[in-house]
Design an enzyme around this catalytic site. Structure first.
Site, PDB file in Angstrom:
ATOM      1  N   LYS A 173       2.521   8.481  25.914  1.00  0.00           N
ATOM      2  CA  LYS A 173       2.460   7.028  25.728  1.00  0.00           C
ATOM      3  C   LYS A 173       3.212   6.412  26.907  1.00  0.00           C
ATOM      4  O   LYS A 173       4.443   6.391  26.952  1.00  0.00           O
ATOM      5  CB  LYS A 173       3.088   6.679  24.375  1.00  0.00           C
ATOM      6  CG  LYS A 173       3.679   5.298  24.211  1.00  0.00           C
ATOM      7  CD  LYS A 173       2.676   4.167  24.256  1.00  0.00           C
ATOM      8  CE  LYS A 173       3.411   2.841  24.052  1.00  0.00           C
ATOM      9  NZ  LYS A 173       4.071   2.353  25.293  1.00  0.00           N
ATOM     10  N   GLY A 225      13.926   6.160  28.939  1.00  0.00           N
ATOM     11  CA  GLY A 225      13.925   4.710  28.745  1.00  0.00           C
ATOM     12  C   GLY A 225      15.321   4.222  28.424  1.00  0.00           C
ATOM     13  O   GLY A 225      16.304   4.806  28.875  1.00  0.00           O
ATOM     14  N   SER A 226      15.384   3.170  27.619  1.00  0.00           N
ATOM     15  CA  SER A 226      16.685   2.548  27.367  1.00  0.00           C
ATOM     16  C   SER A 226      17.475   3.332  26.317  1.00  0.00           C
ATOM     17  O   SER A 226      16.910   4.078  25.511  1.00  0.00           O
ATOM     18  CB  SER A 226      16.477   1.112  26.876  1.00  0.00           C
ATOM     19  OG  SER A 226      15.922   1.145  25.576  1.00  0.00           O
ATOM     20  N   VAL A 229      16.390   2.255  22.582  1.00  0.00           N
ATOM     21  CA  VAL A 229      15.179   2.910  22.069  1.00  0.00           C
ATOM     22  C   VAL A 229      15.429   4.414  21.934  1.00  0.00           C
ATOM     23  O   VAL A 229      15.015   5.038  20.953  1.00  0.00           O
ATOM     24  CB  VAL A 229      13.955   2.617  22.972  1.00  0.00           C
ATOM     25  CG1 VAL A 229      12.721   3.335  22.464  1.00  0.00           C
ATOM     26  CG2 VAL A 229      13.692   1.118  23.041  1.00  0.00           C
ATOM     27  N   GLY A 230      16.134   4.981  22.897  1.00  0.00           N
ATOM     28  CA  GLY A 230      16.435   6.415  22.855  1.00  0.00           C
ATOM     29  C   GLY A 230      17.141   6.813  21.570  1.00  0.00           C
ATOM     30  O   GLY A 230      16.822   7.844  20.966  1.00  0.00           O
ATOM     31  N   GLU A 247      16.355  10.810  28.116  1.00  0.00           N
ATOM     32  CA  GLU A 247      16.940  10.419  29.405  1.00  0.00           C
ATOM     33  C   GLU A 247      17.081   8.911  29.378  1.00  0.00           C
ATOM     34  O   GLU A 247      16.073   8.204  29.263  1.00  0.00           O
ATOM     35  CB  GLU A 247      16.032  10.837  30.567  1.00  0.00           C
ATOM     36  CG  GLU A 247      16.035  12.322  30.848  1.00  0.00           C
ATOM     37  CD  GLU A 247      17.385  12.869  31.276  1.00  0.00           C
ATOM     38  OE1 GLU A 247      18.268  12.082  31.691  1.00  0.00           O
ATOM     39  OE2 GLU A 247      17.556  14.092  31.165  1.00  0.00           O
ATOM     40  N   GLU A 380      24.012  -1.890  32.428  1.00  0.00           N
ATOM     41  CA  GLU A 380      23.029  -1.442  33.414  1.00  0.00           C
ATOM     42  C   GLU A 380      22.186  -2.645  33.854  1.00  0.00           C
ATOM     43  O   GLU A 380      21.506  -3.255  33.041  1.00  0.00           O
ATOM     44  CB  GLU A 380      22.128  -0.372  32.804  1.00  0.00           C
ATOM     45  CG  GLU A 380      21.308   0.344  33.859  1.00  0.00           C
ATOM     46  CD  GLU A 380      20.429   1.450  33.273  1.00  0.00           C
ATOM     47  OE1 GLU A 380      20.025   1.346  32.115  1.00  0.00           O
ATOM     48  OE2 GLU A 380      20.144   2.402  34.023  1.00  0.00           O
TER      49      GLU A 380
END
Ligand code: UN1
Length: 478
Positions: A173, A225-226, A229-230, A247, A380
């Protein structure tokens, strides 16, 4: 030209509504692609196709897998200029960066074509007479790969290539901001006659990724990703004991000591902080500079930053393309405002830009006189923005460098072997760089961080076998 992107399931393009679109961030009147969306039904179909393809693919000779990956890699490289241009148009990297990333994706497939053939098991003597032991690395099953917009072809490649090399099947995705670039990879798998269902791709927004990650028949999830969400992906995978690899972000320090080769230090800071528009999780965002060289370093770097040519990513003279989206652009300007509000000094940049083609441009920005507690040094930014911190000694520099919840990459510019060696051991990061930019990594060695940056087994190179296989230990007596 606007492409229409449909899901790629079981070797077929599966049409549906195409409600959302990706834009060219260098010229927002240019629609790059219209992208399908979907929900549970498409996720079920893609996972079922991957499951169906799994037995034959995992039992196939490693040579079959190696051949496919090699063919895919060769075709990506052959189409490097064209896909690299699409990447630059859709993501906003410069043409050179877009082509470079595409070629890197091809090389990743070719590397894993080799890995597929390598023997990863062992023969061991037992502690019991007459008994022999072998370990095998076996394929795990169906992997969900959720990939970000900032490396829209390299990261799909670096997750899919090892997964497939070791006999797994995948459902990718890709990020909603850069679907057309990822879709080129699905086209290449089709053109290379990949067995149907081995490689599947679903487009859509977050809900699609969520449904994929939560699917009970997905055996493992690799996510980039962020952090926010991770964390959700991790919880969803663990709830059913699926393996998971995350990651996430970085807040990477680059230390510049008094004894550094100044020209080199400026060059690596410029590369690490600003190239690829600062949209790399490995970007250097905190420049930690020793007193004796501080003012000279800042003056030299500011001059180079001010001279960077920001522009349309497709213009060959552009050095810094736009941010990928309005949101990312606004995040950079918000951080700059907060930094100056908290007492940081804007040395160069920070202004809104109006260029011939309307896009999400950010002026490369350098902020000095910051301290470690300021927001600019904790969050970040993911844009062409760096801050400087002044320190008295190497020891203080190391302490400031490690004072972050992240730990992906950490760099030092020094000619002292003693400090370089100490830093390699004591920087709390998954990757350290001596006299090199914190960003820009090789594809055949492990990649990943510590603390809040990464979770699970390392990606890339010879380390990838850990995540994408499971060990079986076989005992025999004869
Ligand atoms: C690089 O620095 O070459 O999302 C790669 C990212 C990283 C990849 C960085 N996972 O930015």
């Amino acid at each position: 030209m606007t492409d229409t992107l449909h899901h790629f399931i079981g070797g077929q393009r599966v049409a549906g509504d195409t409600p959302s679109q990706s834009l060219n961030p260098s010229n927002i009147h240019d629609i790059v692609a219209r992208m399908a969306d979907g929900g549970q039904a498409q996720v079920d179909a893609a996972v079922a196709a991957a499951r169906k393809a799994f037995p034959a693919w995992s039992d196939a000779s490693p040579e079959v897998r190696s051949d496919l990956l090699d063919k895919v890699g060769t075709m990506i490289i052959a189409r490097g200029a064209e896909i690299g241009r699409l990447l630059a148009r859709e993501e906003g990297k410069t043409l050179a960066e877009g082509i470079g990333e595409t070629v890197r994706a091809g090389r990743i497939f070719k590397y894993f074509a080799g890995e597929a053939l390598r023997r990863h098991g062992q023969n061991l003597d037992s502690t019991r007479p007459g008994v022999e032991i072998q370990t095998y690395r076996q394929a795990v099953g169906v992997f969900a790969l959720v990939t970000p917009w900032n490396f829209p072809i390299a990261i799909p490649a670096w997750k899919a290539a090892p997964a497939l090399a070791f006999g797994n099947t995948v459902v990718i995705k890709p990020a909603g901001l850069t679907p057309a670039t990822a879709s080129a990879l699905a086209d290449i798998f089709a053109a290379c006659d990949a067995p149907p269902g081995v490689f599947n791709m679903l487009f859509g927004r977050g809900a699609m990724g969520d449904a994929l990650v939560k699917h009970p028949d997905v055996d493992g999830v690799s996510f980039t990703g962020s952090q926010a969400v991770g964390a959700q992906v991790g919880v969803a995978a663990m709830a059913r004991q699926a393996r998971v690899q995350l990651e996430m972000g970085g807040k990477n320090p680059l230390i510049i000591l008094d004894d550094a080769d100044l020209e080199r230090a400026v060059a690596i800071a410029l590369d690490g902080s600003y190239f690829a528009t600062g949209q790399r999780c490995t970007a250097s965002s905190r420049l930690i500079i020793q007193d004796g060289v501080h003012d000279r370093f800042v003056a030299l770097l500011a001059e180079k930053v001010a001279a960077l040519r920001v522009g349309n990513a497709l213009d060959p003279d552009t050095q810094i393309g736009p941010a990928v989206s309005e949101d990312q652009m606004e995040t950079s300007y918000r951080y700059i405002d907060i930094a100056t509000g908290e007492g940081g000094r804007l040395v160069t940049g920070g202004q809104r830009l109006t260029l011939p083609t309307p896009g999400w441009y950010v002026q490369p920005t350098l902020i000095t006189d910051t301290d470690p507690s300021m927001r600019i040094n904790t969050g970040e930014v993911f844009g062409p923005v760096a801050s400087t911190l002044r320190v008295k000694s190497y020891e203080e520099a190391l302490e400031v460098a490690n004072n972050t919840e992240f730990g992906l990459s950490a760099g030092i510019a020094t000619t002292s072997l003693k400090h370089a060696r100490h830093f390699q051991r004591h920087a709390r990061a998954g990757m350290t760089m001596v006299n090199l930019a914190t960003a820009g990594v090789d594809y055949h060695v492990p990649f990943g961080g510590s603390k809040g940056s990464s979770y699970g087994a390392r990606e890339q190179g010879f380390a990838a076998v850990e995540f994408f296989t499971q060990t079986k230990t076989s005992y025999s007596w004869s």
